[in-house]
Design a protein around this motif. Structure first.
Motif, mmCIF file in Angstrom:
data_model
loop_
_atom_site.group_PDB
_atom_site.id
_atom_site.type_symbol
_atom_site.label_atom_id
_atom_site.label_comp_id
_atom_site.label_asym_id
_atom_site.label_seq_id
_atom_site.Cartn_x
_atom_site.Cartn_y
_atom_site.Cartn_z
ATOM 1 N N TRP A 168 -0.853 0.502 -3.567
ATOM 2 C CA TRP A 168 0.422 0.701 -3.001
ATOM 3 C C TRP A 168 0.589 0.558 -1.489
ATOM 4 C CZ3 TRP A 168 4.918 0.217 -5.406
ATOM 5 C CH2 TRP A 168 4.634 0.351 -6.890
ATOM 6 N N LYS A 169 -0.540 0.676 -0.665
ATOM 7 C CA LYS A 169 -0.465 0.876 0.680
ATOM 8 C C LYS A 169 0.404 -0.430 1.198
ATOM 9 C CE LYS A 169 -3.773 2.758 3.296
ATOM 10 N NZ LYS A 169 -5.167 3.012 3.942
ATOM 11 N N GLY A 170 1.421 -0.027 2.187
ATOM 12 C CA GLY A 170 2.059 -1.141 3.192
ATOM 13 C C GLY A 170 3.022 -1.845 1.901
ATOM 14 N N LYS A 171 3.227 -1.309 0.596
ATOM 15 C CA LYS A 171 4.198 -2.231 -0.221
ATOM 16 C C LYS A 171 5.504 -1.569 -0.185
ATOM 17 C CE LYS A 171 1.229 -4.781 -2.325
ATOM 18 N NZ LYS A 171 0.980 -4.609 -3.808
ATOM 19 N N THR A 172 6.896 -2.368 -0.477
ATOM 20 C CA THR A 172 7.812 -1.912 -0.344
ATOM 21 C C THR A 172 8.739 -1.946 -1.398
ATOM 22 O OG1 THR A 172 8.068 -2.251 2.208
ATOM 23 C CG2 THR A 172 10.153 -2.291 0.917
ATOM 24 N N LEU A 173 9.678 -1.106 -1.788
ATOM 25 C CA LEU A 173 10.367 -1.284 -3.124
ATOM 26 C C LEU A 173 11.744 -1.014 -2.874
ATOM 27 C CD1 LEU A 173 10.115 -2.203 -6.032
ATOM 28 C CD2 LEU A 173 9.934 0.468 -6.626
ATOM 29 N N GLY A 174 12.663 -1.833 -2.675
ATOM 30 C CA GLY A 174 13.985 -1.555 -2.259
ATOM 31 C C GLY A 174 14.022 -1.392 -0.751
ATOM 32 N N HIS A 175 14.596 -0.302 -0.226
ATOM 33 C CA HIS A 175 14.533 0.040 1.245
ATOM 34 C C HIS A 175 13.408 0.974 1.480
ATOM 35 C CE1 HIS A 175 18.050 -2.558 1.008
ATOM 36 N NE2 HIS A 175 17.803 -2.758 2.171
ATOM 37 N N GLY A 228 9.348 2.500 1.395
ATOM 38 C CA GLY A 228 8.045 1.757 1.361
ATOM 39 C C GLY A 228 6.944 2.701 1.559
ATOM 40 N N VAL A 229 5.575 2.282 1.591
ATOM 41 C CA VAL A 229 4.374 2.955 1.635
ATOM 42 C C VAL A 229 4.013 2.647 2.984
ATOM 43 C CG1 VAL A 229 2.355 3.647 0.446
ATOM 44 C CG2 VAL A 229 4.006 2.801 -0.951
ATOM 45 N N TYR A 230 3.721 3.555 3.840
ATOM 46 C CA TYR A 230 2.991 3.395 5.113
ATOM 47 C C TYR A 230 1.776 2.808 5.049
ATOM 48 C CZ TYR A 230 2.467 4.562 10.190
ATOM 49 O OH TYR A 230 2.048 4.593 11.408
ATOM 50 N N GLU A 231 1.853 1.715 5.939
ATOM 51 C CA GLU A 231 0.598 0.940 5.895
ATOM 52 C C GLU A 231 -0.576 1.591 6.371
ATOM 53 O OE1 GLU A 231 3.291 0.013 9.426
ATOM 54 O OE2 GLU A 231 3.293 0.283 7.352
ATOM 55 N N LYS A 232 -0.566 2.776 7.177
ATOM 56 C CA LYS A 232 -1.823 3.502 7.698
ATOM 57 C C LYS A 232 -2.051 4.750 6.650
ATOM 58 C CE LYS A 232 -1.050 2.280 12.589
ATOM 59 N NZ LYS A 232 -0.866 2.674 14.070
ATOM 60 N N GLN A 233 -1.125 5.187 5.920
ATOM 61 C CA GLN A 233 -1.473 6.239 5.022
ATOM 62 C C GLN A 233 -0.586 6.234 3.682
ATOM 63 O OE1 GLN A 233 -2.784 8.457 3.150
ATOM 64 N NE2 GLN A 233 -3.573 9.724 4.887
ATOM 65 N N ALA A 234 -1.393 5.957 2.511
ATOM 66 C CA ALA A 234 -0.727 5.504 1.262
ATOM 67 C C ALA A 234 0.058 6.952 0.936
ATOM 68 C CB ALA A 234 -1.613 5.263 0.387
#
Length: 350
Positions: free
Chosen positions: A291-298, A300-306
């Motif tokens: 999930w790290k870095g993924k976006t759903l709608g508006h 998302g999951v932060y790319e540096k800390q899931a």
């Protein structure tokens, strides 16, 4: 006192979710609240206590009256040979308060530097970081009963602290229950900072800082600086990217459950607890599910800390609380299907 109508709550929640309060009153002193409670319409309208809004997901406009706590004040109540008793108003910024205690020469809160929010919200969540929880330094608090108007003073036992939990997060089930969710507004909080001060360093990130710097006996200010640097490197600034900090609690499992997970995923990050249970790093579990870095709608999951969910919206199309919770539920499903563990959200959802 002035009660504002149809107030935007977007500036008052760190996720930056667009929502409105039907009415909003700023509580700068306990007398402000008592004045509101004396009005005939008090008992007929719902009310919601708002601190710093840093641990909150708003899923729609808030009906009734929002009580925005802005009570100021910091002071040393007492100093003895055994420690310092320090008090702060519920509206004080938590990080600023921690920095102030250190500047006065009263160490003990440094591991909890840069946690967003207000002092009054800290006991509700039993905030904690890098090996120290609020309950470890808590002495007592003052609050006002939102039903009776009576003043309350609660010690640690009465606050019912648990991992990211307290009596303020549980609704009263009956007249005898101590659940105080929606029932109390915290006005002042006191902390006991013991002498002699002892550093708390048994955390991987702090051990890395000691190895990197060669400083193996850091003072309280050094630990404060390290924690600030670590958090800034890992976590997004809410002023730049809307977020509510760590979104899920780190789950605890039995040693047998942990051994089963290690057999399948040897790299799982885990910490033995004093009671014999094992705490797993929720961020690692989420990252392992991709999930790290993924976006759903508006959302998302932060790319540096899931472990951190963020606002990916724009001024024209802001992220909604519904989108945040849709993403959170999708993550919970993934982690459960892979590891058999149910992640529990940290923020209050309204």
């Amino acid at each position: 006192m002035l009660v504002e109508k149809q107030v935007s709550l977007q500036p008052y929640n760190s996720f930056g979710i667009a929502a409105r309060a039907e009415q909003l009153a700023r509580i700068g002193h306990p007398s402000d609240l008592l004045g509101l409670m004396a009005q005939p319409e008090w008992g007929t309208s719902p009310h919601f206590v708002l601190g710093g809004g840093s641990n909150l997901v708003i899923t729609g406009d808030v009906p009734g009256l929002v009580l925005k706590v802005e009570i100021p004040g910091r002071c040393l109540v007492e100093e003895t040979a055994k420690g310092w008793l320090v008090e702060a108003g519920a509206g004080e910024n938590w990080h600023d308060f921690v920095a102030w205690t250190l500047a006065q020469g009263w160490p003990g809160l440094e591991n909890m530097a840069l946690i967003p929010g207000t002092v009054g919200a800290a006991p509700v969540q039993n905030i904690g970081a890098y090996g120290v929880e609020l309950q470890d330094r808590f002495h007592s608090l003052d609050a006002i009963d939102l039903v009776t108007g009576r003043s309350l003073t609660l010690d640690a036992a009465q606050c019912g602290f648990g991992y990211r939990d307290s009596v303020f997060k549980h609704a009263p089930s009956d007249e005898r229950s101590m659940g105080l969710a929606g029932r109390a507004l915290i006005t002042r909080v006191r902390f006991w900072l013991p002498k002699p001060w002892k550093p708390v360093l048994g955390y991987l990130d702090l051990e890395r800082k000691m190895a990197e710097t060669g400083i193996h006996q850091p003072g309280a200010q050094q630990i404060f600086d390290w924690v600030v640097a670590i958090r800034r490197a890992k976590l997004p600034d809410p002023a730049v990217i809307g977020n509510a900090g760590s979104f899920f609690k780190n789950p605890t499992v039995t040693p047998e459950q942990c051994a089963d997970i290690i057999a399948r995923d040897p790299k799982v990050v885990h910490y033995p607890m004093p009671d014999g249970s094992i705490k797993l790093a929720a961020g690692w579990l989420i990252d392992a599910c991709g999930w790290k870095g993924k976006t759903l709608g508006h959302a998302g999951v932060y790319e540096k800390q899931a472990l951190v969910l963020v606002n990916r919206g724009t001024p024209e199309r802001p992220c909604t609380g519904g989108e945040v919770m849709t993403l959170a539920k999708a993550i919970q499903t993934s982690v459960y299907e892979r590891f058999g563990i149910r992640l529990e959200p940290e923020p209050v959802v309204i």
